[in-house]
Design an enzyme around this catalytic site. Structure first.
Site, PDB file in Angstrom:
ATOM      1  N   ASN A 134       0.822  -1.208   0.000  1.00 32.84           N
ATOM      2  CA  ASN A 134       0.000   0.000   0.000  1.00 32.84           C
ATOM      3  C   ASN A 134       0.862   1.266   0.000  1.00 32.84           C
ATOM      4  OD1 ASN A 134      -2.041   1.858   0.312  1.00 32.84           O
ATOM      5  ND2 ASN A 134      -2.979   0.849   2.092  1.00 32.84           N
ATOM      6  N   HIS A 160     -13.641  -4.214  11.866  1.00 31.22           N
ATOM      7  CA  HIS A 160     -13.267  -2.873  12.340  1.00 31.22           C
ATOM      8  C   HIS A 160     -14.493  -2.030  12.648  1.00 31.22           C
ATOM      9  CE1 HIS A 160      -9.269  -3.077   9.860  1.00 31.22           C
ATOM     10  NE2 HIS A 160      -9.344  -3.992  10.797  1.00 31.22           N
ATOM     11  N   ARG A 175     -12.655  -4.706  16.473  1.00 31.27           N
ATOM     12  CA  ARG A 175     -11.587  -3.750  16.785  1.00 31.27           C
ATOM     13  C   ARG A 175     -12.201  -2.366  16.921  1.00 31.27           C
ATOM     14  NH1 ARG A 175      -6.865  -1.545  12.763  1.00 31.27           N
ATOM     15  NH2 ARG A 175      -8.612  -0.197  12.209  1.00 31.27           N
ATOM     16  N   TYR A 179      -6.226   8.134  13.217  1.00 32.13           N
ATOM     17  CA  TYR A 179      -6.249   6.813  12.580  1.00 32.13           C
ATOM     18  C   TYR A 179      -7.607   6.119  12.778  1.00 32.13           C
ATOM     19  CZ  TYR A 179      -5.402   1.891  11.715  1.00 32.13           C
ATOM     20  OH  TYR A 179      -5.502   0.599  11.245  1.00 32.13           O
ATOM     21  N   ASP A 197      -5.997  -1.022  18.191  1.00 31.61           N
ATOM     22  CA  ASP A 197      -4.724  -0.867  17.483  1.00 31.61           C
ATOM     23  C   ASP A 197      -4.116   0.490  17.841  1.00 31.61           C
ATOM     24  OD1 ASP A 197      -2.648  -0.876  15.674  1.00 31.61           O
ATOM     25  OD2 ASP A 197      -3.854  -1.559  13.972  1.00 31.61           O
ATOM     26  N   HIS A 256      -1.281   1.444  16.724  1.00 27.95           N
ATOM     27  CA  HIS A 256      -0.612   1.836  15.479  1.00 27.95           C
ATOM     28  C   HIS A 256       0.739   2.507  15.717  1.00 27.95           C
ATOM     29  CE1 HIS A 256      -1.329   2.200  11.053  1.00 27.95           C
ATOM     30  NE2 HIS A 256      -2.112   1.196  11.350  1.00 27.95           N
ATOM     31  N   GLU A 273      -2.840  -3.859  20.024  1.00 25.44           N
ATOM     32  CA  GLU A 273      -2.014  -4.129  18.840  1.00 25.44           C
ATOM     33  C   GLU A 273      -0.984  -3.020  18.605  1.00 25.44           C
ATOM     34  OE1 GLU A 273      -4.439  -4.821  15.441  1.00 25.44           O
ATOM     35  OE2 GLU A 273      -2.861  -4.313  14.018  1.00 25.44           O
ATOM     36  N   GLU A 302       2.498  -6.430  11.847  1.00 25.80           N
ATOM     37  CA  GLU A 302       1.978  -6.317  10.482  1.00 25.80           C
ATOM     38  C   GLU A 302       2.976  -5.667   9.530  1.00 25.80           C
ATOM     39  OE1 GLU A 302      -1.512  -3.988  11.537  1.00 25.80           O
ATOM     40  OE2 GLU A 302      -0.740  -2.293  10.396  1.00 25.80           O
ATOM     41  N   ARG A 341       1.448 -10.904  13.963  1.00 27.55           N
ATOM     42  CA  ARG A 341       0.508 -10.237  13.060  1.00 27.55           C
ATOM     43  C   ARG A 341       0.989 -10.182  11.613  1.00 27.55           C
ATOM     44  NH1 ARG A 341      -3.651  -8.847  12.539  1.00 27.55           N
ATOM     45  NH2 ARG A 341      -3.667  -6.614  12.267  1.00 27.55           N
ATOM     46  N   HIS A 352      -2.485 -10.359   9.350  1.00 30.53           N
ATOM     47  CA  HIS A 352      -2.937  -9.017   8.964  1.00 30.53           C
ATOM     48  C   HIS A 352      -3.897  -9.140   7.777  1.00 30.53           C
ATOM     49  CE1 HIS A 352      -1.620  -4.727   7.545  1.00 30.53           C
ATOM     50  NE2 HIS A 352      -2.578  -4.637   8.448  1.00 30.53           N
ATOM     51  N   ASP A 366      -6.202  -3.521   2.167  1.00 29.76           N
ATOM     52  CA  ASP A 366      -5.099  -3.270   1.241  1.00 29.76           C
ATOM     53  C   ASP A 366      -4.266  -4.518   0.951  1.00 29.76           C
ATOM     54  OD1 ASP A 366      -4.159  -1.503   3.975  1.00 29.76           O
ATOM     55  OD2 ASP A 366      -2.751  -3.004   3.281  1.00 29.76           O
ATOM     56  N   GLU A 371      -7.774 -11.092  10.902  1.00 32.61           N
ATOM     57  CA  GLU A 371      -8.359  -9.783  10.615  1.00 32.61           C
ATOM     58  C   GLU A 371      -9.041  -9.856   9.251  1.00 32.61           C
ATOM     59  OE1 GLU A 371      -5.568  -6.573   9.898  1.00 32.61           O
ATOM     60  OE2 GLU A 371      -6.954  -5.102  10.731  1.00 32.61           O
ATOM     61  N   TRP A 424       3.312   6.519  12.420  1.00 32.40           N
ATOM     62  CA  TRP A 424       1.945   6.354  11.921  1.00 32.40           C
ATOM     63  C   TRP A 424       1.435   4.968  12.201  1.00 32.40           C
ATOM     64  CZ3 TRP A 424      -0.622   3.528   7.987  1.00 32.40           C
ATOM     65  CH2 TRP A 424      -1.968   3.931   7.840  1.00 32.40           C
TER      66      TRP A 424
HETATM   67  O1  EZ4 Z   1      -3.425   0.649   8.798  1.00 31.42           O
HETATM   68  O2  EZ4 Z   1      -2.859  -1.976   6.429  1.00 31.42           O
HETATM   69  O3  EZ4 Z   1      -4.425  -3.759  11.672  1.00 31.42           O
HETATM   70  N1  EZ4 Z   1      -4.542  -3.208  10.632  1.00 31.42           N
HETATM   71  C1  EZ4 Z   1      -3.964  -2.073  10.277  1.00 31.42           C
HETATM   72  C2  EZ4 Z   1      -4.174  -1.628   8.842  1.00 31.42           C
HETATM   73  C3  EZ4 Z   1      -3.107  -0.652   8.363  1.00 31.42           C
HETATM   74  C4  EZ4 Z   1      -3.035  -0.664   6.867  1.00 31.42           C
HETATM   75  C5  EZ4 Z   1      -1.891   0.173   6.339  1.00 31.42           C
HETATM   76  O4  EZ4 Z   1      -1.778  -0.047   4.979  1.00 31.42           O
HETATM   77  O5  EZ4 Z   1      -3.267  -1.476  11.063  1.00 31.42           O
HETATM   78  O6  EZ4 Z   1      -5.472  -1.099   8.693  1.00 31.42           O
HETATM   79 CO    CO Z   2      -2.748  -2.829  12.700  1.00 29.16          CO
END
Ligand code: EZ4
Ligand code: CO
Length: 401
Positions: A37, A122, A147, A159, A209, A211, A235, A261, A282, A311, A315, A338, A401
């Protein structure tokens, strides 16, 4: 049997997907997902310019040897571009082998260890009412584990609830800029989970998550603060390429941890697994070099009672998803899958035998992966430049991020 063609298809039925198609002299074809992605065309070039010419003439049944020669032979090891390209080859060759055997791939991986594959979906909302509506929508779709991502008071774009990417007047695409404030996040999240528990009860498995945004100390605090709400997992609490940092998190909280991931090699998990610092690995088939190496990761993790959690955002293409579902059904230490689901347009381009029922996936019984790529339809959805967001603090500093 010999490989006679290896071609790359890029299609964007809503978002970009990269697919490798390998054809044998017997006319058998195999598909592999190479989607990365935001950096898709780098993998296209890696495959077209450097890998496809090496595949012509090879015996498609020699999966392990082909994997090792692409990994070791390049000299330059690991990294997401390389490992997504190798993954596509590996998955396409497994698809071919299973089609030739006239068996669904999971049968070649040892057969089914369970009847169906549990997933999580999600839910996200800017505030509690919006989040509750999102949870209810997922429950109506059949999801049994959810999630939770949410807006944070004082922040515009976060996010999971960020909005659309920024477009410049001349049509060029720029990454969406999201906002971040770790203090505000840490203060807000316990109240979110308290509200969700009050609304949906104690039994619904809830995930979250972070992130990659926290330091180990901040992650330890969040894990402790969320303990009363009994999360299924927290996560990517830290940017875990600092694997040793998880020792601090682990020693302070019993909230289960899931990581990996963005990892693309078993070496990225070595300390995390050996010291049992996490509960779920993951990795994605698509970004980890394929079915062959991720099976080794799961076997490694099993020795420390760590489970799989592949994961599965939108994407990763339905080709990568299908490979994941075959593995999920076959391995013993499966944890959860997921599954964000796909747009109708994506499901038309990638017709698949796998099914989603009552929050569970099944790979189906079609030989191979069970995914067909409609190349004509794929061509009707050309590549569209797109970036993942970037994340900035109030003073403009770029944050993880
Ligand atoms: O933000 O795959 O757990 N899932 C995630 C995803 C990521 C995307 C980034 O390309 O964190 O939704
Ligand atoms: Co994630």
């Amino acid at each position: 049997m010999k490989i006679v063609d290896a071609s790359v298809v890029v299609t964007s039925p809503g978002r970009n997907f990269v697919t490798l198609k390998i054809t044998t002299d017997d006319g058998v074809t195999g598909l592999g997902d190479a989607t990365l992605n935001g950096r898709e065309l780098a993998v296209v070039s890696y495959l077209r310019d450097h890998v496809a010419p090496l595949l012509i003439g090879l015996d498609p049944h020699r999966i392990e040897d082909t994997w090792q020669s692409l990994y070791r032979g390049a000299y330059w090891r690991r990294g997401p571009v390389t490992m997504a390209a190798i993954a596509a080859v590996d998955v396409a060759l497994w698809d071919i082998k299973a089609k030739v055997a006239n068996l669904p791939l999971y049968q070649l991986l040892g057969g089914a260890s369970r009847d169906r594959v549990r997933t999580y979906g999600h839910a996200s909302g800017r505030d509690a009412p919006e989040l509750f509506d999102s949870v209810r929508a997922r429950l109506e779709q059949g999801y049994q584990s959810i999630r939770i991502q949410t807006g944070i008071p004082g922040l515009q774009r976060v996010y999971g609830v960020g909005g659309e990417p920024d477009a410049l007047p001349d049509g060029r695409v720029r990454p969406l800029v999201e906002d971040w404030d770790t203090g505000a996040y840490l203060r807000h999240m316990p109240s979110v989970f308290e509200a969700v528990r009050n609304e949906f009860g104690p039994e619904l498995p809830l995930l979250h998550d972070a992130h990659h945004r926290l330091t180990p100390l901040q992650a330890a605090r969040l894990g402790k603060d969320l303990e009363p709400y009994d999360l299924f997992w927290l996560e990517d609490c830290t940017p875990a390429e600092n694997q040793e940092g998880l020792r601090l998190v682990r020693s302070h909280t019993t909230t289960p941890l899931a990581i990996g991931e963005v990892f693309n090699s078993i070496h990225d998990f070595r300390t995390l697994v050996n010291e049992q610092l996490i509960d779920y690995v993951r990795a994605a088939v698509t970004h980890f070099g394929g079915v062959s190496p991720i099976r080794k990761l799961f076997d490694f993790a099993a020795q420390q009672q760590i489970k799989s959690a592949i994961h599965g955002p939108e994407d990763i293409s339905p080709v990568g998803m299908a490979a994941a579902i075959h593995l999920d059904l076959a391995i013993h230490n499966f944890g959860i899958q997921e599954y964000a689901g796909y747009t109708a347009a994506t499901d038309e381009v990638f017709r698949h035998a796998y099914t989603f029922t009552d929050g569970h996936l099944h790979p189906g019984e079609a030989p191979g992966l069970g995914v067909e790529l409609d190349e004509e339809l794929a061509a009707a959805h050309p590549y569209a430049p797109a970036y993942l967001p970037v994340n900035r603090l109030a003073d403009g500093t770029v944050h993880d991020w």
